[in-house]
Design a protein around this motif. Sequence first.
Motif: not given
Length: 137
Positions: A57-61, A66-68, A109-114, A116-125
């Motif tokens: 999700l982070l890479i796709a976002g 960055a594409l535009p 794009a910003s939603g995918l980045i958020c 991805g960061l949320g999933l990183m927090a879930v992984a840490a938890a």
Amino acid sequence: MDTRTPIPASQQPLAMSSRQNTSASAGLQVLRTAIGATCYFVFYFVQQMAELFAPLLLIAGAAWAALPALVKTLTRTTASADPQAHDAIASVANAIPEQIVLAGHELTASGLICDGLGLMAVAAAGATLAMLVGRKL
């Protein structure tokens, strides 16, 4: 006066009530272990799934965001070189959507980045909770 030496508690015969208490305690220990193992499995599974999808999700976002900007830079550099290339790149730039609605969900794009960061927090938890449950087992 009684001259017999007392029998230590470890060598005394078990009473019926203490045998029942021991079996009930063993049953509770098995139940506790089963619940702990199930919780450990769930936490570890969620952690693995989050670790799998967070980078995607982070890479796709980031790529979508960055594409535009990259296409606009190409449009500016090719504006003077070739008018046909400029028109083709401009049409590609206009074709990049700012949001996509997929199965009723709005993706940006910003939603995918958020996400991805949320999933990183879930992984840490999940890792933290799995470690805590693992220590209790």
